[in-house]
Every structure is written in C-alpha cells, then in structure tokens.
Design an enzyme around this catalytic site. Structure first.
Site, PDB file in Angstrom:
ATOM      1  N   ALA A 200       0.870  -1.182   0.000  1.00  0.00           N
ATOM      2  CA  ALA A 200       0.000   0.000   0.000  1.00  0.00           C
ATOM      3  C   ALA A 200       0.904   1.229   0.000  1.00  0.00           C
ATOM      4  O   ALA A 200       2.068   1.164   0.421  1.00  0.00           O
ATOM      5  CB  ALA A 200      -0.882  -0.023   1.234  1.00  0.00           C
TER       6      ALA A 200
ATOM      7  N   GLY B  45       0.464  -4.988   0.944  1.00  0.00           N
ATOM      8  CA  GLY B  45      -0.726  -5.015   0.089  1.00  0.00           C
ATOM      9  C   GLY B  45      -0.477  -5.680  -1.256  1.00  0.00           C
ATOM     10  O   GLY B  45      -1.410  -6.190  -1.879  1.00  0.00           O
TER      11      GLY B  45
ATOM     12  N   GLU C  66      -0.848  -9.259  -0.615  1.00  0.00           N
ATOM     13  CA  GLU C  66      -2.280  -9.477  -0.351  1.00  0.00           C
ATOM     14  C   GLU C  66      -3.083  -9.481  -1.655  1.00  0.00           C
ATOM     15  O   GLU C  66      -4.044 -10.229  -1.806  1.00  0.00           O
ATOM     16  CB  GLU C  66      -2.793  -8.397   0.607  1.00  0.00           C
ATOM     17  CG  GLU C  66      -2.153  -8.526   1.983  1.00  0.00           C
ATOM     18  CD  GLU C  66      -2.500  -7.378   2.901  1.00  0.00           C
ATOM     19  OE1 GLU C  66      -1.988  -6.261   2.680  1.00  0.00           O
ATOM     20  OE2 GLU C  66      -3.289  -7.580   3.825  1.00  0.00           O
TER      21      GLU C  66
ATOM     22  N   GLU D  96       4.334  -5.232   7.281  1.00  0.00           N
ATOM     23  CA  GLU D  96       3.590  -4.147   7.931  1.00  0.00           C
ATOM     24  C   GLU D  96       4.025  -3.878   9.370  1.00  0.00           C
ATOM     25  O   GLU D  96       4.019  -2.728   9.813  1.00  0.00           O
ATOM     26  CB  GLU D  96       2.086  -4.451   7.900  1.00  0.00           C
ATOM     27  CG  GLU D  96       1.430  -4.253   6.539  1.00  0.00           C
ATOM     28  CD  GLU D  96       1.491  -5.478   5.635  1.00  0.00           C
ATOM     29  OE1 GLU D  96       2.261  -6.412   5.941  1.00  0.00           O
ATOM     30  OE2 GLU D  96       0.763  -5.507   4.634  1.00  0.00           O
TER      31      GLU D  96
HETATM   32  N1  CAA Z   1       4.566   3.126  -0.772  1.00  0.00           N
HETATM   33  C1  CAA Z   1       4.978   4.276  -1.328  1.00  0.00           C
HETATM   34  N2  CAA Z   1       6.123   4.423  -2.027  1.00  0.00           N
HETATM   35  C2  CAA Z   1       6.893   3.329  -2.152  1.00  0.00           C
HETATM   36  C3  CAA Z   1       6.541   2.093  -1.609  1.00  0.00           C
HETATM   37  C4  CAA Z   1       5.315   2.003  -0.882  1.00  0.00           C
HETATM   38  N3  CAA Z   1       4.851   0.868  -0.355  1.00  0.00           N
HETATM   39  N4  CAA Z   1       7.523   1.195  -1.887  1.00  0.00           N
HETATM   40  C5  CAA Z   1       8.446   1.863  -2.591  1.00  0.00           C
HETATM   41  N5  CAA Z   1       8.069   3.146  -2.756  1.00  0.00           N
HETATM   42  C6  CAA Z   1       8.796   4.208  -3.456  1.00  0.00           C
HETATM   43  C7  CAA Z   1      10.005   4.675  -2.640  1.00  0.00           C
HETATM   44  O1  CAA Z   1       9.604   5.611  -1.660  1.00  0.00           O
HETATM   45  C8  CAA Z   1      10.877   5.258  -3.741  1.00  0.00           C
HETATM   46  O2  CAA Z   1      10.369   6.533  -4.056  1.00  0.00           O
HETATM   47  P1  CAA Z   1      11.440   7.772  -4.328  1.00  0.00           P
HETATM   48  O3  CAA Z   1      12.224   7.300  -5.519  1.00  0.00           O
HETATM   49  O4  CAA Z   1      10.513   8.905  -4.617  1.00  0.00           O
HETATM   50  O5  CAA Z   1      12.250   7.889  -3.095  1.00  0.00           O
HETATM   51  C9  CAA Z   1      10.601   4.348  -4.932  1.00  0.00           C
HETATM   52  O6  CAA Z   1       9.368   3.699  -4.656  1.00  0.00           O
HETATM   53  C10 CAA Z   1      11.667   3.291  -5.108  1.00  0.00           C
HETATM   54  O7  CAA Z   1      11.783   2.588  -3.882  1.00  0.00           O
HETATM   55  P2  CAA Z   1      13.204   2.332  -3.157  1.00  0.00           P
HETATM   56  O8  CAA Z   1      14.151   3.425  -3.473  1.00  0.00           O
HETATM   57  O9  CAA Z   1      12.919   2.088  -1.698  1.00  0.00           O
HETATM   58  O10 CAA Z   1      13.653   1.001  -3.896  1.00  0.00           O
HETATM   59  P3  CAA Z   1      14.644  -0.126  -3.330  1.00  0.00           P
HETATM   60  O11 CAA Z   1      14.915  -1.026  -4.472  1.00  0.00           O
HETATM   61  O12 CAA Z   1      15.781   0.463  -2.600  1.00  0.00           O
HETATM   62  O13 CAA Z   1      13.749  -0.923  -2.233  1.00  0.00           O
HETATM   63  C11 CAA Z   1      11.788  -2.044  -1.427  1.00  0.00           C
HETATM   64  C12 CAA Z   1      12.649  -1.661  -2.655  1.00  0.00           C
HETATM   65  C13 CAA Z   1      12.544  -3.032  -0.538  1.00  0.00           C
HETATM   66  C14 CAA Z   1      10.510  -2.704  -1.968  1.00  0.00           C
HETATM   67  C15 CAA Z   1      11.447  -0.768  -0.628  1.00  0.00           C
HETATM   68  O14 CAA Z   1      10.943   0.208  -1.506  1.00  0.00           O
HETATM   69  C16 CAA Z   1      10.414  -0.991   0.442  1.00  0.00           C
HETATM   70  O15 CAA Z   1      10.733  -1.507   1.502  1.00  0.00           O
HETATM   71  N6  CAA Z   1       9.153  -0.550   0.216  1.00  0.00           N
HETATM   72  C17 CAA Z   1       8.108  -0.615   1.182  1.00  0.00           C
HETATM   73  C18 CAA Z   1       7.582  -2.033   1.362  1.00  0.00           C
HETATM   74  C19 CAA Z   1       6.508  -2.081   2.431  1.00  0.00           C
HETATM   75  O16 CAA Z   1       6.726  -1.791   3.572  1.00  0.00           O
HETATM   76  N7  CAA Z   1       5.287  -2.481   2.027  1.00  0.00           N
HETATM   77  C20 CAA Z   1       4.163  -2.586   2.912  1.00  0.00           C
HETATM   78  C21 CAA Z   1       3.364  -1.337   2.880  1.00  0.00           C
HETATM   79  S1  CAA Z   1       2.130  -1.287   4.149  1.00  0.00           S
HETATM   80  C22 CAA Z   1       0.800  -2.143   3.520  1.00  0.00           C
HETATM   81  O17 CAA Z   1       0.864  -2.712   2.444  1.00  0.00           O
HETATM   82  C23 CAA Z   1      -0.418  -2.082   4.377  1.00  0.00           C
HETATM   83  C24 CAA Z   1      -1.518  -2.984   3.994  1.00  0.00           C
HETATM   84  O18 CAA Z   1      -1.456  -4.185   4.166  1.00  0.00           O
HETATM   85  C25 CAA Z   1      -2.748  -2.443   3.466  1.00  0.00           C
END
Ligand code: CAA
Length: 254
Positions: free
Chosen positions: A63, A108, A111, A131
């Site tokens: 998400a 998400g 999911e 999460e």
């Molecule tokens: N939401 C918003 N933006 C996201 C994102 C997310 N879930 N995942 C990645 N991005 C964005 C980053 O902020 C980044 O944006 P900028 O270039 O503007 O800084 C861009 O995508 C590229 O990401 P990274 O630079 O972080 O890429 P990476 O290769 O270094 O890492 C990754 C990849 C490990 C997937 C890392 O991006 C990450 O950990 N993302 C978040 C994963 C996460 O926590 N997901 C769960 C979300 S909560 C949820 O889903 C709740 C639910 O159940 C409803």
C-alpha cells in the site's frame, strides 16, 4: 485508466500494474482501477481467465505508505475496506485469476496476489508482509488469506517477522505453485492460462465457486455444495459436449 494496462492477448486477459515511480504501490486510485479493470474483463463473454502482473522491478511494493502516513483511523478503515473489497471481488468473479509475481510483492502487494486464484513467481521475486515494521498489520486480507492458505504457523512467521522471503521459500510453503526464470514467467503464465481457457466456462466458474466456498464451511456442508454444483452441470450443452467429445475421441469445442 492511468495505472493499469489492459490487453487481451491470444484470448487471455492481461492486466499490468504500472506505477513504476512508486514500485506500483497501491493508492486509492490504483485500487479502484484494478477493480474497474476486472469488471471490464468480466464483460468479455468468451474470456475465462486473466493474468495480473507488475511493470518494472516490483509486482506491487505494498500500500502507498506516503498516502497512508496522513490517514486518520476513519480514512484507514475506508482504505482497508476498499482493498479488501477489490481483492474479494476477484474471488467472487467467474474469471480465474493468475498473479505473475515478477518482483517485490510486499504488504498489500502480496495481499493482492493472495486474492488471486493461482500464483507463479520469478526466481528474483521477494515476498513478504512487512507491515509490523511500520507499526501496522496487513490490512487487505493478509492475516486471513495467508493463514487459510498456509496455516497459522506460516502466517505467524511471515507476519510477525516482517521479513522478505524468496520465491523458493514461498514455493515451499505453498504461497506460489511455480517458480521460473524471470524471462519465462509470462510464458509459463500464458501456458497455464491457455490450458484453463480451453476448458468449459460453466465448469470453471462452478469449480471456482465450490473451491472458494470450502474455506468458510464444514466438510459436510462443503460436500453438499459440491454435490449440488456437480450435478447441476449435467444435462447442459457444455457437459454434453465435453463428455461427448471424450467418447468420440476428439477435442471438445467449448
Ligand atoms: N509506498 C509508497 N512508495 C513506495 C513504496 C510504498 N509501499 N515502496 C516503494 N516506494 C517508493 C520509494 O519511496 C521510492 O520513491 P522515491 O524514488 O521517490 O524515493 C521508490 O518507490 C523506489 O523505492 P526504493 O528506493 O525504496 O527502492 P529499493 O529497491 O531500494 O527498495 C523495497 C525496494 C525493498 C521494496 C522498498 O521500496 C520498500 O521496503 N518498500 C516498502 C515495502 C513495504 O513496507 N510495504 C508494505 C506497505 S504497508 C501495507 O501494504 C499495508 C496494507 O497491508 C494495506
């Protein structure tokens, strides 16, 4: 639609999520577009199956954390309900859904894949429910679907640790059923989809509803449901053609 590419290729629906600047993270608009795209595919009367995949290095990285960070509890509740409703609409659809997990499938994103009927992954994919590392829990069905699919032990390990798991680890616990080289993923998905597409439309929809229904009921009522669904497929054009073709040693014309 801004974030979804929709096509029908060789008779198979393909939805590609394309919001690469945020690793295909799910905001409200993207969730709504996924729901709309599936509804549009359902209108294609000859279609029986669709593929869902992501563009770039992610399937879906979760998400949208930037959007969520500003949510009140009320907005979070609405957001969770939206994601749950969209993913549940896959289950209730007559169409078979295949997730091709090309890269990160986190939160998400996983999911979303769990809402599909079948999951194949690239050997470069990373899957998980991180999460808790954000002080949250899965909110689009992950606690329920992963536990039902793989048992509470696997769900607890994945959700409590918040770690990322490899495609092979996902294969071992049954989150995905096939792992392939990245360049073969679409081909493998298309092979499966075409096999499904060649089968009886009513039989597929009935089998899907019966399998899905099995999770919420006792074995006895599941058996009863299966009996009813099985018998209602008799004396139909489709089963007459399917069984007739077998007996006449030819391919059925569905
Ligand atoms: N939401 C918003 N933006 C996201 C994102 C997310 N879930 N995942 C990645 N991005 C964005 C980053 O902020 C980044 O944006 P900028 O270039 O503007 O800084 C861009 O995508 C590229 O990401 P990274 O630079 O972080 O890429 P990476 O290769 O270094 O890492 C990754 C990849 C490990 C997937 C890392 O991006 C990450 O950990 N993302 C978040 C994963 C996460 O926590 N997901 C769960 C979300 S909560 C949820 O889903 C709740 C639910 O159940 C409803």
């Amino acid at each position: 639609m801004e974030f979804i590419k929709k096509e029908i290729k060789d008779g198979i629906g393909i939805l590609t999520i394309s919001r690469p600047q945020a690793l295909n993270a799910l905001n409200r608009q993207l969730l709504e577009e996924i729901g709309m795209a599936v509804k549009e595919l359902e209108k294609e009367s000859n279609l029986k199956v669709f593929i869902l995949t992501g563009e770039g290095k992610a399937f879906v990285a979760g998400a949208d954390i930037a959007a969520m960070s500003k949510y009140s509890q009320k907005e979070a509740l609405e957001f969770s309900a939206l994601g749950q409703d969209v993913f549940s609409s896959f289950e209730n659809s007559r169409l078979v859904s295949i997730a091709l997990i090309n890269g990160f499938a986190l939160g998400g994103g996983l999911e979303l894949a769990l809402g599909c009927d079948i999951r194949y992954a690239s050997n470069k994919a990373k899957l998980g429910l991180p999460e808790v590392s954000l002080g949250l829990i899965p909110g689009f069905g992950g606690t329920q679907r992963l536990a039902r699919m793989c048992g509470t032990g696997v769900a607890s390990e994945w959700i409590f640790s918040g770690e990322m798991f490899s495609a092979d680890q996902a294969l071992q616990v049954g989150v995905v059923t096939k792992v392939s080289e990245p360049e073969d993923l679409l081909l493998e998905g298309m092979k499966l989809a075409m096999s499904i597409q060649s089968r009886g439309k009513e039989a597929l929809a009935s089998a899907k509803a019966t399998i899905r229904g099995s999770l919420d009921i006792t074995l006895d009522s599941g058996m009863e449901k299966e009996r009813k669904a099985f018998s209602s497929l008799f004396e139909t054009q489709e089963s007459n053609e399917g069984m007739g073709a077998f007996l006449e040693k030819r391919k059925p014309n569905f």
